[in-house]
Motif scaffolding. Structure first.
Motif, short mmCIF file in Angstrom:
data_model
loop_
_atom_site.label_atom_id
_atom_site.label_comp_id
_atom_site.label_asym_id
_atom_site.label_seq_id
_atom_site.Cartn_x
_atom_site.Cartn_y
_atom_site.Cartn_z
N ARG A 91 0.97 -1.40 0.28
CA ARG A 91 0.30 0.11 -0.30
C ARG A 91 0.81 1.23 0.17
N LEU A 92 0.01 2.20 -0.49
CA LEU A 92 1.06 3.45 0.02
C LEU A 92 0.39 4.21 1.71
N SER A 93 1.76 4.46 1.32
CA SER A 93 1.89 4.85 3.35
C SER A 93 0.51 6.25 3.00
N SER A 94 0.27 6.00 4.62
CA SER A 94 -0.73 7.50 4.18
C SER A 94 -0.72 8.27 5.96
N ALA A 95 0.27 7.32 6.68
CA ALA A 95 0.39 7.68 8.38
C ALA A 95 0.92 9.27 8.54
N PRO A 96 -0.13 9.72 8.52
CA PRO A 96 -0.05 11.65 9.19
C PRO A 96 1.06 12.21 9.38
N VAL A 97 2.83 10.99 9.83
CA VAL A 97 3.78 12.30 10.10
C VAL A 97 4.42 11.42 9.46
N ALA A 98 5.59 11.62 8.83
CA ALA A 98 6.90 11.08 8.30
C ALA A 98 8.22 12.12 9.62
N THR A 99 8.96 10.63 9.76
CA THR A 99 10.40 11.90 10.22
C THR A 99 10.71 11.81 9.52
N VAL A 100 12.04 13.37 9.12
CA VAL A 100 12.75 13.47 7.84
C VAL A 100 14.39 13.93 8.36
N SER A 101 14.96 12.97 7.70
CA SER A 101 16.24 13.65 8.63
C SER A 101 16.87 13.62 7.33
N PHE A 122 1.64 14.37 5.80
CA PHE A 122 0.56 13.80 4.99
C PHE A 122 0.00 14.79 4.58
N HIS A 123 0.13 14.67 2.20
CA HIS A 123 -1.10 15.62 2.43
C HIS A 123 -2.40 14.70 1.11
N PRO A 124 -2.77 14.60 1.63
CA PRO A 124 -3.98 13.25 0.14
C PRO A 124 -4.22 14.18 -0.80
N PHE A 125 -4.24 13.76 -1.98
CA PHE A 125 -4.44 14.20 -2.90
C PHE A 125 -6.51 14.09 -3.03
N PRO A 126 -6.90 14.95 -3.51
CA PRO A 126 -8.44 14.82 -3.44
C PRO A 126 -8.68 13.79 -4.90
N TYR A 127 -9.87 13.14 -4.54
CA TYR A 127 -10.58 12.26 -5.94
C TYR A 127 -9.90 11.31 -6.18
N SER A 129 -7.13 8.09 -4.57
CA SER A 129 -6.16 8.04 -3.35
C SER A 129 -5.17 7.47 -3.46
N ARG A 130 -4.13 8.47 -3.22
CA ARG A 130 -3.13 9.10 -3.47
C ARG A 130 -2.32 10.15 -2.47
N THR A 233 -0.83 10.80 -13.99
CA THR A 233 -0.64 9.55 -14.37
C THR A 233 0.47 8.51 -13.81
N ASN A 234 1.82 10.00 -13.28
CA ASN A 234 2.81 8.87 -12.32
C ASN A 234 2.00 9.58 -10.85
N ALA A 235 3.06 8.85 -9.77
CA ALA A 235 2.78 8.87 -8.26
C ALA A 235 2.90 10.52 -7.72
N VAL A 236 3.50 11.64 -8.52
CA VAL A 236 3.76 12.67 -7.45
C VAL A 236 2.78 13.52 -8.34
N CYS A 237 1.88 13.00 -9.58
CA CYS A 237 0.86 14.70 -9.73
C CYS A 237 -0.07 14.31 -9.26
N GLY A 238 -0.95 15.30 -8.70
CA GLY A 238 -1.96 15.43 -8.77
C GLY A 238 -3.40 16.13 -9.75
N PRO A 239 -4.92 16.30 -8.78
CA PRO A 239 -5.74 16.89 -9.77
C PRO A 239 -5.28 18.39 -9.26
N GLN A 240 -4.62 19.13 -9.55
CA GLN A 240 -4.04 20.22 -9.81
C GLN A 240 -4.80 21.59 -10.39
N VAL A 241 -5.07 21.37 -11.59
CA VAL A 241 -5.28 21.91 -11.95
C VAL A 241 -7.93 22.46 -11.14
N GLU A 242 -7.95 20.98 -10.49
CA GLU A 242 -8.99 21.06 -10.00
C GLU A 242 -8.67 22.03 -8.98
#
Length: 323
Positions: A91-101, A122-127, A129-130, A233-242
């Motif tokens: 699955r895609l990780s959707s934990a609310p917070v990640a720790t980054v070093s 974590f920022h879910p995309f609208p519309y 499941s990414r 279509t890729n994992a980092v692209c979302g419905p930006q125009v909407e």
């Protein structure tokens, strides 16, 4: 006679790509000469600069089975928005917070130097499941860097993933604090049908009322999105125009809102990207990847810069900061 808009756009592409300032012209320029066709060299450079075809940077799959996918590789020395996706075979990780070093990797082979530890939300995309994680990281020198991102796992300890990347002295796309490029982007007046302005099914006419140049010179803030909705279509692209359309409805009359498709010929593509021509505006802005949002203040300065998907909350905050 006044040169047509399409002819000026063609000249602008050739001028930018060949770095010949003498070819630059404005919509008021007078010319009696025939415009030269793009050379094979210029066409090759355009193909090389197609940000939509830049492969994603992915880290190795960790022992925990987690992999990081880089969303914001256009970095520079200084403070940057840093975003990434964490995914696994399940699955895609959707934990609310990640720790980054973050770590700087010395060129002499010495051990990586820990530079910063931050929380990424974590920022879910609208519309769809990414979603992605985003934070702010400071890079104090150019070179090779890495991050380790950790998230809690249900019933187990934290899972971690790493990612290595380069940080150049400066980014490719316009940086925070730089003047916005006053592009003569397409508007409703330039086309016969809305489908000639953008791929995808959303054709909000309010997003194509002004050119970027007109908006930047209007004296009020501007939000610009450059993306191709039908080919997100890729994992980092979302419905930006909407999201841009939602932001416009929320701040109607207080700012300008502009969408520029990544492709200059959306109606001709017919699902076949081999037919696609990069937008002259995308080339002018030197965008190295396929989805961007910019917030421009009243003085025409870039005040918000978002590579890959930016949430409504992120854009709203950046826009409020320039009122």
């Amino acid at each position: 006679m006044t040169a047509p808009r399409w002819r000026l756009a063609a000249l602008a592409i050739v001028a930018a790509l060949l770095a010949v300032a003498a070819l630059a012209c404005s919509a008021d320029s007078e010319s009696t000469q025939t415009d030269p066709p793009p050379t094979a060299e210029a066409t090759a450079v355009v193909k090389q600069r197609r940000g939509d075809q830049t492969p994603l940077i992915k880290g190795p799959v960790s022992e925990d089975g987690l992999q990081a996918i880089f969303a914001t590789p256009d970095l520079g020395v200084g403070r940057n928005r840093f975003a990434f996706v964490l995914t696994s075979a399940e699955r895609l990780s959707s934990a609310p917070v990640a720790t980054v070093s973050s770590y700087y990797i010395p060129v002499d082979g010495a051990a990586p130097e820990l530079k910063q530890t931050a929380l990424a939300l974590f920022h879910p995309f609208p519309y769809v499941s990414r979603g992605l994680y985003a934070t702010r990281l400071e890079f104090d020198r150019p070179g090779r860097w890495s991050i380790e991102a950790s998230v809690p796992d249900e019933g187990e300890g934290p899972r971690s993933a790493t990612l290595e990347f380069n940080v150049p002295e400066s980014a490719s796309a316009p940086a925070l604090g730089s003047p916005a490029v006053r592009s003569d982007s397409k508007t409703n007046a330039d086309v016969e049908r809305p489908a000639q302005l953008a791929t995808g099914s959303l054709h909000d006419p309010d997003l194509y009322r002004l050119t970027i140049a007109e908006a930047v010179d209007s004296g009020i803030p501007t939000v610009v999105v450059m993306a191709s909705p039908a080919f997100c279509t890729n994992a980092v692209c979302g419905p930006q125009v909407e999201v841009l359309s939602q932001l416009k409805d929320e701040f109607r009359g207080q700012a300008n809102f502009i969408h520029v498709d990544f492709y200059d010929n959306p109606e001709e593509i017919q699902g076949d990207l081999s037919r696609a021509r990069p937008s002259p505006t995308v080339v002018e802005w030197n965008l190295p990847s396929g989805e961007w949002s910019f917030v421009i203040d009243r003085q025409g300065i870039v005040a918000g810069r978002f590579e890959s998907f930016a949430t409504l909350a992120e854009l709203r905050t950046a826009l409020k900061d320039v009122f």
